[in-house]
Design a protein around this motif. Structure first.
Motif, PDB file in Angstrom:
ATOM      1  N   ILE A  49       0.846  -1.189   0.000  1.00  0.00           N
ATOM      2  CA  ILE A  49       0.000   0.000   0.000  1.00  0.00           C
ATOM      3  C   ILE A  49       0.888   1.247   0.000  1.00  0.00           C
ATOM      4  O   ILE A  49       1.910   1.290   0.688  1.00  0.00           O
ATOM      5  CB  ILE A  49      -0.961   0.006   1.216  1.00  0.00           C
ATOM      6  CG1 ILE A  49      -1.948   1.178   1.111  1.00  0.00           C
ATOM      7  CG2 ILE A  49      -0.227   0.003   2.547  1.00  0.00           C
ATOM      8  CD1 ILE A  49      -3.098   1.100   2.103  1.00  0.00           C
TER       9      ILE A  49
ATOM     10  N   LEU B  28      -1.860  -1.120  -3.827  1.00  0.00           N
ATOM     11  CA  LEU B  28      -3.004  -0.246  -3.592  1.00  0.00           C
ATOM     12  C   LEU B  28      -2.496   1.140  -3.210  1.00  0.00           C
ATOM     13  O   LEU B  28      -1.776   1.298  -2.223  1.00  0.00           O
ATOM     14  CB  LEU B  28      -3.878  -0.803  -2.454  1.00  0.00           C
ATOM     15  CG  LEU B  28      -5.105   0.039  -2.070  1.00  0.00           C
ATOM     16  CD1 LEU B  28      -6.118   0.067  -3.215  1.00  0.00           C
ATOM     17  CD2 LEU B  28      -5.753  -0.499  -0.796  1.00  0.00           C
TER      18      LEU B  28
ATOM     19  N   CYS C  84      -3.499   4.963  -1.947  1.00  0.00           N
ATOM     20  CA  CYS C  84      -4.624   5.585  -1.238  1.00  0.00           C
ATOM     21  C   CYS C  84      -4.320   7.050  -0.969  1.00  0.00           C
ATOM     22  O   CYS C  84      -3.172   7.446  -0.815  1.00  0.00           O
ATOM     23  CB  CYS C  84      -4.932   4.850   0.059  1.00  0.00           C
ATOM     24  SG  CYS C  84      -3.616   4.902   1.294  1.00  0.00           S
TER      25      CYS C  84
ATOM     26  N   CYS D 297      -4.064   2.822 -13.217  1.00  0.00           N
ATOM     27  CA  CYS D 297      -4.662   1.575 -12.742  1.00  0.00           C
ATOM     28  C   CYS D 297      -4.438   0.460 -13.762  1.00  0.00           C
ATOM     29  O   CYS D 297      -4.506   0.678 -14.966  1.00  0.00           O
ATOM     30  CB  CYS D 297      -6.161   1.793 -12.501  1.00  0.00           C
ATOM     31  SG  CYS D 297      -7.005   0.371 -11.796  1.00  0.00           S
TER      32      CYS D 297
ATOM     33  N   SER E  26      -4.353  -0.538  -8.065  1.00  0.00           N
ATOM     34  CA  SER E  26      -5.617   0.194  -7.967  1.00  0.00           C
ATOM     35  C   SER E  26      -5.468   1.272  -6.901  1.00  0.00           C
ATOM     36  O   SER E  26      -4.477   1.313  -6.166  1.00  0.00           O
ATOM     37  CB  SER E  26      -6.766  -0.759  -7.617  1.00  0.00           C
ATOM     38  OG  SER E  26      -6.526  -1.403  -6.374  1.00  0.00           O
TER      39      SER E  26
ATOM     40  N   THR F  80      -7.651   3.900  -3.928  1.00  0.00           N
ATOM     41  CA  THR F  80      -8.863   4.078  -3.134  1.00  0.00           C
ATOM     42  C   THR F  80      -8.707   5.261  -2.184  1.00  0.00           C
ATOM     43  O   THR F  80      -7.583   5.698  -1.900  1.00  0.00           O
ATOM     44  CB  THR F  80      -9.180   2.799  -2.334  1.00  0.00           C
ATOM     45  OG1 THR F  80     -10.489   2.893  -1.777  1.00  0.00           O
ATOM     46  CG2 THR F  80      -8.181   2.601  -1.185  1.00  0.00           C
TER      47      THR F  80
END
Length: 306
Positions: free
Chosen positions: A72, A96, A98, A113, A118, A120
Motif C-alpha cells: 500500500i 493499492l 490511497c 490503474c 488500484s 482508493t
C-alpha cells in the motif's frame, strides 16, 4: 525548467538496529485546496526527485516475500510516484494507492490503474477500515505524512495495516521554508482569518531539533522494531518562477476563495522573494530551498500484538 540537486552533507541519523535490509494563470489552475491532480502531476518535480533518490538507495534492502506481496502507498496523490514505485517491486505483487482526496484517487485510477494496481480513498489520520487491518506486507508513503499532526495515530495505523513481519518505508518533510511562508502570511491581517488553522499545515517536526529521536520514540511505543530514521538535509533549486507558482498552488492546503487566490499567490511570492532576496528588478529569479527530509524504516515483529 527547474534544476534539482541533492545536498551531499553529513546527515543526522539515529537508529535502534541496522536497517535490514511567466505568471501562472490562476483562473486556469484555480484550486482552493490541494485537490488539483492535473496541476500536481505537472509540478511535483521535487517530490518525484526525492522519492527516486530514496528508492534507488534503499529499495534493494527491503525484504520481499517469494510471492503475493501486498503493498500500500499512503498519500498517493495523482499516482505518479506510485507508478514510479513499481520499478522497484518484485514481479508478483498487488499494489493499492490511497489518498484522502477523492479527485486525486479518481485521477490515479484513470491514469495508472491496471490488473496489479488500484487506488482508493483513505484517511491515514482517521479510523482504518477493518478490512484493511493486518492486510499488507509493505507500507510506503512519499511526501504525505507531514500534513498530519497526530503522528502517534499515523504510526499506529501504519502498524495495524501491516501483517506480522511487515515493513514500512516512509519519506516526508521534517522542516521546509514553505511552512515558514505559511506562518508569515498567517500573521498578516489580510490573511489571518483564512489561515487561522495554519499550524495544522506545518510539519509536526518543523521546529524540532531532533525529529529522528521523536519518531523513534513513537514507533517504539507503537510496537515497531528494527527502526531506522534519518533526517537528511536536502536542496532543491527553482529558477523558473512559473514552476514555483504551480508547485505552490498544487500543494496549497487553505480554502482561499477563487477571486482572492491570485492575490494570495502574489503575496506568497513576495514573501518568498524577500526571504531569498530575489533580484526581481533584473528578472533574475533563482531560489534554492534548503529543507530536511525524514527517511523512515520500521518492521512489525512476528507474534506480537499491539
Amino acid at each position: 525548467m527547474s534544476v534539482e540537486t541533492a545536498l551531499s552533507t553529513p546527515n543526522r541519523r539515529t537508529r535502534t538496529r541496522k536497517l535490514r535490509t511567466s505568471k501562472l494563470h490562476t483562473d486556469k489552475f484555480q484550486v482552493t485546496k490541494m485537490h488539483n491532480a492535473d496541476l500536481y502531476q505537472q509540478s511535483n518535480n521535487l517530490q518525484k526527485r526525492d522519492a527516486l533518490l530514496c528508492l534507488e538507495k534503499h529499495a534493494s534492502k527491503i525484504k520481499w516475500k517469494n510471492s503475493n506481496n501486498k503493498i500500500i502507498d499512503i498519500g498517493c496523490g495523482d499516482g505518479s510516484v506510485t507508478n514510479m514505485l513499481k520499478k522497484y517491486l518484485p514481479d508478483n505483487y498487488k499494489l493499492l494507492g490511497c489518498d484522502i482526496s477523492e479527485s486525486m484517487v479518481n485521477f490515479a485510477n484513470n491514469n495508472h490503474c491496471n490488473e496489479q494496481t488500484s487506488f482508493t480513498v483513505l484517511d491515514i489520520g482517521g479510523e482504518l477500515p477493518l478490512r484493511m487491518e493486518n492486510n499488507f506486507d509493505h507500507v510506503f508513503s512519499f511526501y504525505a505524512l507531514h500534513w498530519i499532526s497526530d503522528q502517534k495515530r499515523v504510526y499506529r495505523n501504519i502498524y495495524n495495516l501491516l501483517e506480522e513481519d511487515g515493513e514500512c518505508f516512509l519519506i516526508y518533510l521534517a522542516c521546509s521554508p514553505v511552512f515558514d511562508v505559511y506562518r508569515i502570511l498567517a500573521r498578516k491581517n489580510k490573511w489571518a482569518t483564512k489561515l487561522q488553522d495554519v499550524e495544522k499545515y506545518v510539519s509536526p517536526y518543523h521546529d524540532s531539533t531532533e525529529p529522528d529521536k521523536e519518531i523513534i520514540k513513537i514507533m517504539e511505543e507503537v510496537g515497531f522494531d528494527d527502526i531506522d530514521v534519518e533526517c537528511k538535509e536536502m536542496v532543491f533549486e527553482y529558477n523558473d518562477v512559473d514552476m514555483l507558482r504551480k508547485a505552490v498552488t498544487a500543494i496549497n492546503p487553505f480554502n482561499i476563495p477563487k477571486e482572492q487566490y491570485g492575490d494570495f499567490l502574489e503575496d506568497y511570492m513576495t514573501v518568498t522573494s524577500e526571504m531569498y532576496r530575489v533580484d526581481k528588478a533584473n528578472n533574475n529569479f533563482n531560489i534554492t530551498f534548503n529543507y530536511k527530509l525524514l527517511i523512515v524504516y520500521g518492521h512489525k515483529p512476528s507474534n506480537k500484538s499491539y
